[in-house]
Scaffold this motif. Structure first.
Motif, PDB file in Angstrom:
ATOM      1  N   GLU A 129       0.763  -6.428  23.843  1.00  0.00           N
ATOM      2  CA  GLU A 129       0.233  -6.281  22.537  1.00  0.00           C
ATOM      3  C   GLU A 129      -0.580  -5.075  22.359  1.00  0.00           C
ATOM      4  OE1 GLU A 129      -2.099  -9.561  20.873  1.00  0.00           O
ATOM      5  OE2 GLU A 129      -0.540 -10.983  21.400  1.00  0.00           O
ATOM      6  N   GLN A 132       1.985  -2.355  22.006  1.00  0.00           N
ATOM      7  CA  GLN A 132       2.790  -2.292  20.707  1.00  0.00           C
ATOM      8  C   GLN A 132       2.031  -1.898  19.505  1.00  0.00           C
ATOM      9  OE1 GLN A 132       4.123  -6.406  19.816  1.00  0.00           O
ATOM     10  NE2 GLN A 132       5.164  -6.831  21.717  1.00  0.00           N
ATOM     11  N   GLN A 133       0.491  -2.075  19.776  1.00  0.00           N
ATOM     12  CA  GLN A 133      -0.441  -1.527  18.766  1.00  0.00           C
ATOM     13  C   GLN A 133      -0.138   0.049  18.626  1.00  0.00           C
ATOM     14  OE1 GLN A 133      -4.342  -3.300  19.354  1.00  0.00           O
ATOM     15  NE2 GLN A 133      -3.447  -5.373  18.748  1.00  0.00           N
ATOM     16  N   GLY A 303       8.999  -5.682  18.958  1.00  0.00           N
ATOM     17  CA  GLY A 303       7.812  -4.641  19.354  1.00  0.00           C
ATOM     18  C   GLY A 303       8.189  -3.327  18.970  1.00  0.00           C
TER      19      GLY A 303
END
Length: 439
Positions: A129, A132-133, A303
């Motif tokens: 994550e 992905q951010q 993603g």
């Protein structure tokens, strides 16, 4: 019966939308095609050897000319194309485009229907994550940069390619509009509802066609003396004729259910294309940045931010070039063989590239060649007319728009109102310096 009569009597730019094959008469220009081509295959009786094995200096000059927006005007005919450094540099210049994000091990265009080709590829961010951010944060900066360039008329247009739909943003002055426009296709009822909830005003061009036809039909009935025809489902004139008991007037709930069914039926189809204009495009920008469904949550594209495609540089963009190769073959014509030469360009080929390549080949091939065009189908509907006006009110050649990096001839083509509807150019031919085309 009246539907058939009025459909032939109406002349309206919106009603040019058609799925039927269209061919043209010879012309010195062809209409703008706002679809993205995945491949162009040019053929000619003259060799394309001039496009092969560019020297390092020619390649470098081509890149520099592109970055500086250099205006190259070639003569109408070039006798020795292979010896023309100017031609070869201009060819390299016309192949350049800009992309974000750039992941060398993944092909990020097209995105719609690409899951099968991406299966098995290494996606280290699928379960990370944090990564992905970071990818999404950089993407937001690039997207905002592109929009600001568009608003300043330093970028003529760009595409946002998601795994579900594609968005075409166009600067004010292009495609017959004096304001910024955005087309989204295909869409779903859920996406349209989410846009409404965010206060984004938009039109459904194909529904506008229906409304216009309906309005003309009502006008024709009124013209025949049926003065009581109104907008309330047209039932008042049935009462006048004493037929109200023969036909059951639908209740409000039935009408609503019918509208909802029609809206759902057009989902994922070209008819679901949405048009956003003016300041609403800025609201659309923020909506897309914050839209959770913009990025796939599972599958091979999980993603990965949407692909941004642009004719000009922008923050975070990577310079890319279209792939080009020439092929020489011998084909049998009746009892003898004839040399046939071809040049293949592999996309994404955007509208300005298709036009600039056509101008180059006009000079290099002495005004005679043909091109088979392979379209990314979901983008063909971007040729839909977006304006009732035949041309924009303001001068399309404003000084600001001239700074967007396009050749004046290409810019002139892209300012005109689209005429292809939801079709796109499939075959482009030039004979004796005149174009003919089929869509």
């Amino acid at each position: 019966i009246w539907k058939e009569e009025f459909s032939e009597a109406v002349s309206d730019p919106y009603l040019a939308i058609s799925n039927t094959d269209v061919s043209s008469s010879p012309s010195y220009e062809f209409p703008a095609d706002w679809s993205i081509k995945t491949r162009l295959l040019f053929t000619s009786s003259q060799s394309f050897a001039w496009a092969d094995h560019l020297k390092a200096q020619e390649e470098s000059l081509g890149y520099v000319q592109h970055c500086r927006g250099a205006l190259i005007n070639l003569p109408q005919s070039i006798q020795e194309p292979k010896l023309s450094t100017e031609l070869r540099c201009a060819f390299q210049q016309s192949l350049v485009y800009w992309l974000h994000p750039f992941l060398p091990w993944l092909k990020l265009f097209p995105r719609i229907g690409a899951d099968r080709k991406m299966t098995g590829k290494n996606n280290p961010w699928s379960y990370d994550e944090g990564l992905q951010q970071v990818l999404m944060s950089e993407w937001c900066l690039s997207f905002t940069s592109l929009y600001n360039l568009l608003r300043a008329k330093l970028c003529p247009y760009f595409y946002v390619c998601t795994y579900q739909f594609t968005v075409l943003f166009r600067a004010a002055g292009l495609a017959g509009s004096d304001v910024i426009t955005a087309l989204i296709s295909p869409t779903t009822r859920g996406l349209r509802e989410a846009m409404r909830n965010e206060g984004i005003e938009f039109l459904l061009p194909f529904q506008e066609v229906r409304k216009r036809k309906s309005n003309v039909g009502v006008s024709l009935l009124r013209g025949r003396g049926m003065s009581d025809v109104d907008d309330d489902e047209g039932f008042s004139w049935l009462e006048e004729m004493g037929l109200q008991d023969k036909i059951k007037k639908p209740d409000t709930i039935s009408i609503k259910l019918c509208k909802e069914r029609n809206e759902v039926q057009m989902d994922h189809k070209p008819e679901s294309v949405v048009l956003v204009k003016g300041t609403n495009t800025f609201t659309l920008l923020n909506f897309l940045i914050n839209c959770k469904s913009l990025v796939a949550a599972a599958g091979p594209q999980a993603g990965i931010p949407p692909t941004l495609l642009s004719p000009v540089a922008f923050r975070g963009a990577t310079m890319q070039t279209l792939k080009a190769r020439s092929i020489n073959v011998r084909t049998q014509v009746q009892s003898h063989y004839k040399d046939l030469f071809s040049l293949e360009i592999v996309g994404p080929v955007m509208p300005h590239s298709m036009h600039s390549l056509s101008m180059l080949l006009r000079s290099a091939q002495n005004g005679s060649y043909s091109a088979v065009c392979y379209t990314h189908d979901p983008t063909a509907v971007f040729n839909t007319s977006i304006s009732n006006e035949q041309s924009i009110k303001e001068d399309p050649y404003s000084k600001d728009l001239k700074k967007c990096g396009l050749h004046p001839n290409t810019l002139e083509q892209l300012t005109l109102c689209p005429t292809l509807g939801k079709s796109s150019i499939r075959l482009l031919e030039m004979n004796n310096y005149a174009y003919t085309w089929k869509a």
